[in-house]
Design a protein around this motif. Structure first.
Motif, PDB file in Angstrom:
ATOM      1  N   LEU A 387      29.651  14.118  40.646  1.00 32.33           N
ATOM      2  CA  LEU A 387      28.771  13.260  39.858  1.00 32.33           C
ATOM      3  C   LEU A 387      27.534  12.881  40.668  1.00 32.33           C
ATOM      4  N   ALA A 388      27.743  12.646  41.963  1.00 35.45           N
ATOM      5  CA  ALA A 388      26.639  12.244  42.828  1.00 35.45           C
ATOM      6  C   ALA A 388      25.887  13.458  43.377  1.00 35.45           C
ATOM      7  N   GLY A 389      26.232  14.659  42.896  1.00 33.23           N
ATOM      8  CA  GLY A 389      25.520  15.861  43.322  1.00 33.23           C
ATOM      9  C   GLY A 389      26.137  16.538  44.528  1.00 33.23           C
ATOM     10  N   ASP A 390      27.305  16.048  44.940  1.00 35.32           N
ATOM     11  CA  ASP A 390      27.986  16.666  46.076  1.00 35.32           C
ATOM     12  C   ASP A 390      28.894  17.765  45.541  1.00 35.32           C
ATOM     13  N   PHE A 391      28.374  19.007  45.507  1.00 34.22           N
ATOM     14  CA  PHE A 391      29.115  20.111  44.903  1.00 34.22           C
ATOM     15  C   PHE A 391      29.961  20.866  45.923  1.00 34.22           C
ATOM     16  N   GLY A 392      30.094  20.309  47.130  1.00 33.34           N
ATOM     17  CA  GLY A 392      30.933  20.980  48.117  1.00 33.34           C
ATOM     18  C   GLY A 392      30.267  22.253  48.598  1.00 33.34           C
ATOM     19  N   ASP A 393      30.784  23.371  48.152  1.00 39.81           N
ATOM     20  CA  ASP A 393      30.192  24.651  48.511  1.00 39.81           C
ATOM     21  C   ASP A 393      28.731  24.688  48.098  1.00 39.81           C
ATOM     22  N   ASP A 394      27.960  25.405  48.849  1.00 42.03           N
ATOM     23  CA  ASP A 394      26.570  25.540  48.461  1.00 42.03           C
ATOM     24  C   ASP A 394      26.498  26.606  47.376  1.00 42.03           C
TER      25      ASP A 394
END
Ligand SMILES: [Zn+2]
Lengths: 895, 93
Positions: A387-394
């Motif tokens: 939700l905060a834009g932290d998608f883990g993998d690029d």
């Protein structure tokens, strides 16, 4: 895993207990799920969870529920469902399941038990805070559970801590101000297909948290190209998850992707035994890292990569299921068709921004993530994870929503599957000049179906942006409204059904009224007897009989619901002089006076009789509905304007029971009830109060009349209310004592032209408008409302004033609210001039005809003037009269 | 649902309260001396700010007392509440 049996569209299947219905159907080879709601297009399962657009079912087993996504139903023995072609179907039997509610105050509410949510829960739990974790899935772990990967044990252990409450299958439906959230917890549907009457099926949680962490994760979204809706076309994350769990009806897949997620899903499909014919990546160029990881990984598996291309069309077999995928490049006409029965779409991630937008937080567009994200940290709310834009993998997603489409392709390129809204529909909105998402949404119905645009919202904003050359967040912002997913009304009601749906207030005499068979009228939360029919009697006949009995003999009414405020203190008289328009401080002890209250704007706001019990002790009565409002009003002036006044107000509505005996024979009855009381007019005058033993109990008797007749109001402690009523009935038997209800009370008071606040008034009438100038003190320097009487608008000519109306046809009762027009009859062509409206209208026993009260422009000066009332089927003619119809000289009140 | 800090009882749910409009709008002493315009200003005109505003509330279903409180009209955040006729705390802005 145990095997369970279930029924879908009348056919028996078996699947694994606990897997989703969607998964079980795929396991059984059901790819073609149902047809779309508007265009009858064949459709299959698209998604994994509540984002599902196509696979909706009506549940017939258990409690039954319409329009549930098959992706969210946990398989149980005996489940019976029917595919819903976009249309819900309520069970016609009563739902006997139990529903309940719970309240919880916590330091921290964490929404979502994925990795980010669990990490947040751990952080706050470590700090010693009380934490509640609500997650809508059956198990914690978020994406990891779909990927079949273990959730770190130290994170799962957090859920067992003493200061952490974990509620699975619990959907936060709404977020409101100051950390207030409402959630629904599904407690039995996953156990079996029975109706549960012991344990609640759904529990609605009301949570107040000092801080709320939104870790709501993200959904994948689709791409818009021609024929993008066939069975066999799915979101890649969903397809890979189903087949990895053994629910695999597919042979050959094509994966189309805008990011690296498509690669990961291609690998999962491959490992699960699906032949991946190609990964179609719309990106021509990617970073070195992506080349080294994602691209290398599929090469190693021998999967063909097509770069810089996308899916432009698909074909179906005779049944309608996907048979091939056509791939093309943006800048050339080259096309290639690949045979496939699965097309997995990775169109980018769409974070679940709903809860954040419920409380007014605007998502922002992240070009890097090709997504709307919410980065928010305040006292009340913070966001984390995807939700905060932290998608883990690029993931390196490209901002892309679909290829350029011809007009023909646009007809079958679906933007919103549930609404069958196509690219062409969308394009028409743009061509009509619409630019804002809110306009496009309303024009096309995109995002308005059962799923509320969970997948189509961002796609639409992206398409608008593409069409007019703007970034998606320049189009407007995504705003959602609770509930997040549909909820049965029964869950919101909880146990507050039937008798418990609203609190009922009843007088101490209520049991008698009920036993007598009187229908009840709701007055606010009070239950008041409406009329007392004899067997077989109509309401009209009963009311005429009751009215006649009061005017000719004696009637009795339960007036206990009147608001009563006990007012004490040495300055009470001075205070009442400010509150009422008329003078009270000069009232003698033992006397009552009718008073009118106005707001500071000079408009009538309540009325009632106030009695001076002793020098510094008063009892105010208010309208039945206005009691609480008046008490707040008195306290506001005492506490915020005149704290120097020594006045104390206490509500005593429930403490005192009032029985009114009314009519010419009431004196005889009063004498019998209170032998010690001198009831002669000379020693017990109108508006006087006497303390006496009535039927053996101490009472205050008041000579107050709301009908114009001789009347006595017997006030006793509430506990004696029923005793007094029963004594009145037995002692009055030979006088033909007649109980009457609210309807007769209304008729009697209207015959006398007495107003009811809220019926003759709507907050825009001054005492003058009600022809009650007599009650406005000319002696007092000030009272609330006084200064407003001389305002230009309040003092102007032509205001609506209270008058009577008599229809020429005395057998016709004009409907209340009917409009009055001037100088018109049935032959007058429109337009006609509207001059007022009917406020009260009844048939009268005393008049032998109908009559009405009305507010008419400049009415007091128009008495005698002919008017007309246009009804749907006729024009009623009549005349304006005085508002007092019975006993203008007030001779009857003394008996 | 708002969570309103009653200065007598502490924070409670909105359903227990009734709203009383803007605080510190005193009833004029000599209303009869006021012009129509001055009187209309008292009766009808409120500041209606975007942002922090001092308001009057009554804890009807609680202590039944009227009090004042700062509230942000943009996001419904509450600032300090205070009893009538006491020093007004500074705006949280
Ligand atoms: Zn309080």
């Amino acid at each position: 895993m145990s095997t369970v049996n279930f029924t879908f569209d009348g056919k028996q299947y078996s699947g694994e207990k606990g897997e989703s219905l969607a998964s079980a159907l795929l396991r059984n080879g059901v790819v073609y799920f149902t047809d779309s709601s508007y265009k009858d297009r064949p459709r299959g399962v698209m998604g994994l969870w509540v984002e599902e657009t196509n696979a909706l079912v009506n549940v017939d087993s258990g409690a039954g529920e319409p329009l549930k996504p098959a992706t969210t139903i946990e398989l149980v023995e005996g489940l019976v469902v029917r595919s819903a072609q976009g249309v819900g179907d309520l069970p016609d039997t009563r739902d006997n399941s139990r529903y309940d509610k719970a309240n919880r105050h916590v330091d921290v509410l964490v929404v979502g038990a994925g990795t980010s949510g669990l990490e947040a829960a751990k952080k706050f739990s470590d700090q010693g805070k009380s934490v509640i974790v609500m997650d809508d899935k059956p198990a914690a772990g978020g994406h990891l559970t779909y990927l079949g990967q273990p959730v770190p044990a130290e994170l799962l252990a957090v859920l067992d801590r003493a200061n952490v409450t974990y509620l699975p299958r619990t959907t936060v439906q709404g977020m409101y101000d100051q950390g207030y959230s409402v959630a629904t917890e599904r407690r039995t549907d996953h156990l079996d297909s029975n109706v549960h009457t012991e344990m609640s099926r759904i529990r609605t949680w009301h949570v107040r948290a000092d801080h709320t962490v939104l870790a709501t994760g993200a959904f994948q979204r689709h791409l818009v190209f021609a024929n993008n809706d066939r069975p066999g076309i799915m979101l890649s994350h969903a397809a890979a998850t189903y087949v990895s769990n053994g629910a695999n009806p597919f042979n050959t897949a094509v994966v189309v992707t805008v990011d690296n997620q498509g690669y990961r899903d291609a690998i999962r499909l491959h490992k699960a035994g699906v032949k991946v014919a190609a990964v179609v990546d719309i990106r021509k160029k990617v970073s070195k890292a992506t080349k080294k990881s994602s691209r290398k990984a599929i090469e190693a598996l021998g999967i063909r990569l097509i770069k810089g291309a996308t899916v432009v069309d698909t074909s179906a077999n005779l049944v309608g299921i996907l048979s091939s995928v056509t791939i093309g490049q943006a800048k050339s006409d080259l096309r290639e068709t690949i045979t496939a029965d699965l097309l997995a779409i990775s169109g980018g991630w769409t974070p679940v921004v709903h809860l954040a937008t419920f409380i007014g937080i605007k998502p922002t567009w992240s070009e890097k993530r090709a997504a709307f994200v919410v980065k928010h940290h305040s006292q009340f709310v913070s966001t984390t994870g995807m939700l905060a834009g932290d998608f883990g993998d690029d993931d390196e997603p490209a901002v892309f929503f679909g290829p350029k489409l011809t007009a023909e392709q646009g007809l079958v390129a679906f933007v919103d599957y549930q609404r069958d809204a196509t690219y062409r529909d969308f394009k028409r909105a743009i061509d009509a000049g619409m630019r804002s998402i809110e306009h496009v949404k309303r024009y096309t119905a995109i995002g308005t179906a059962h799923d509320q645009g969970k997948t189509s919202g961002t796609v639409t904003m992206g398409l608008i942006g593409q069409a007019i050359g703007k970034a998606p967040d320049e189009i407007g912002s995504l705003t959602f409204r609770p509930p997040y997913i549909s909820i049965p009304f029964a869950a919101l009601a909880g146990r507050d059904r039937g008798l418990l749906s609203d609190p009922e207030r009843t007088t101490p005499i209520h049991s008698w009224h009920v036993a007598s068979g009187a229908p009840m009228e709701d007055v606010g939360q009070w239950k008041r007897p409406w009329y007392f029919p004899k067997s077989g009697e109509t309401m009209h006949a009963a009311v005429l009989r009751e009215c006649a009995a009061v005017r000719e003999g004696v009637g009795v009414m339960d007036a206990s619901t009147l608001g009563k405020i006990d007012i004490q203190g040495k300055d009470a008289g001075q205070f009442l002089d400010m509150i009422y328009t008329n003078m009270f401080s000069t009232l003698k002890v033992g006397m009552s006076r009718y008073g009118l209250m106005c707001g500071i704007d000079g408009m009538v706001f309540d009325d009632g009789v106030t009695t001076r019990i002793s020098e510094n002790h008063w009892l105010m009565t208010t309208t039945t509905g206005g009691a609480a409002k008046v008490l707040d009003w008195l306290e506001e002036w005492l506490q915020t304007e005149w704290p120097h006044l020594e006045v104390y107000c206490t509500s005593v509505t429930e403490q005192i029971s009032t029985v009114a005996i009314v009519g010419p024979k009431s004196r005889e009855l009063m004498k019998r009830l209170a032998p010690s009381l001198d009831v002669s007019n000379e020693s017990f005058a109108f508006m006087e109060n006497k303390h006496a033993d009535v039927a053996g109990v101490p009472a205050r008797v008041a000579r107050i009349s709301f009908s114009g007749e001789l009347a006595y109001e017997i006030n006793v402690p509430a506990i004696y209310g029923l005793h007094i009523w029963e004594s009145v009935m037995s002692q009055g038997a030979d006088l033909n004592i007649t109980p009457y209800g609210t309807e007769t009370m209304h008729v009697l008071r209207a015959e006398k032209g007495f107003v009811i606040v809220g019926q003759e008034t709507d907050g825009t009438q001054t005492p003058d408008d009600l022809d009650m100038n007599w009650i406005v003190s000319k002696k007092k320097d000030d009272f609330i409302g006084k200064r407003s009487f001389s305002r230009a608008d309040t003092a102007r000519e032509g205001r609506h004033q209270l008058v009577g109306i008599l229809a020429d046809d005395g057998s016709y009762v004009i409907p209340e609210g009917a409009y009055i027009v001037a100088g018109a009859d049935a032959n007058t062509p429109p337009p006609v001039k509207h001059i007022g409206y009917i406020t009260s209208s009844y048939d009268s026993a005393a008049l032998g005809r109908s009559f009405a009260l009305a507010l008419v422009a400049n009415g007091l000066a128009r008495k005698g003037e002919k008017i007309a009332i246009p009804m749907a089927d006729r024009v009623v003619t009549g005349v304006i009269t005085d508002s007092v119809f019975v006993d203008k000289e007030n001779t009857r009140r003394d008996g | 649902m708002l969570h309103i800090p009653c200065p007598y009882c502490g924070p409670r749910d909105e359903t227990e309260f009734h709203y009383g409009s803007e605080a510190h709008v005193a009833y004029p002493e000599n209303s009869s001396n006021l012009t129509d315009e001055e009187w209309a200003k008292f009766v009808f005109i409120r500041s209606n700010p975007k942002g922090w505003m001092a308001e009057r509330w009554v804890h009807s279903a609680g202590c039944r007392r009227w009090f004042n409180v700062w509230r942000n009209t943009i996001n419904h955040e509450f600032g300090p509440s205070y009893k009538p006729f006491t020093q007004q705390p500074k705006s949280p802005a």
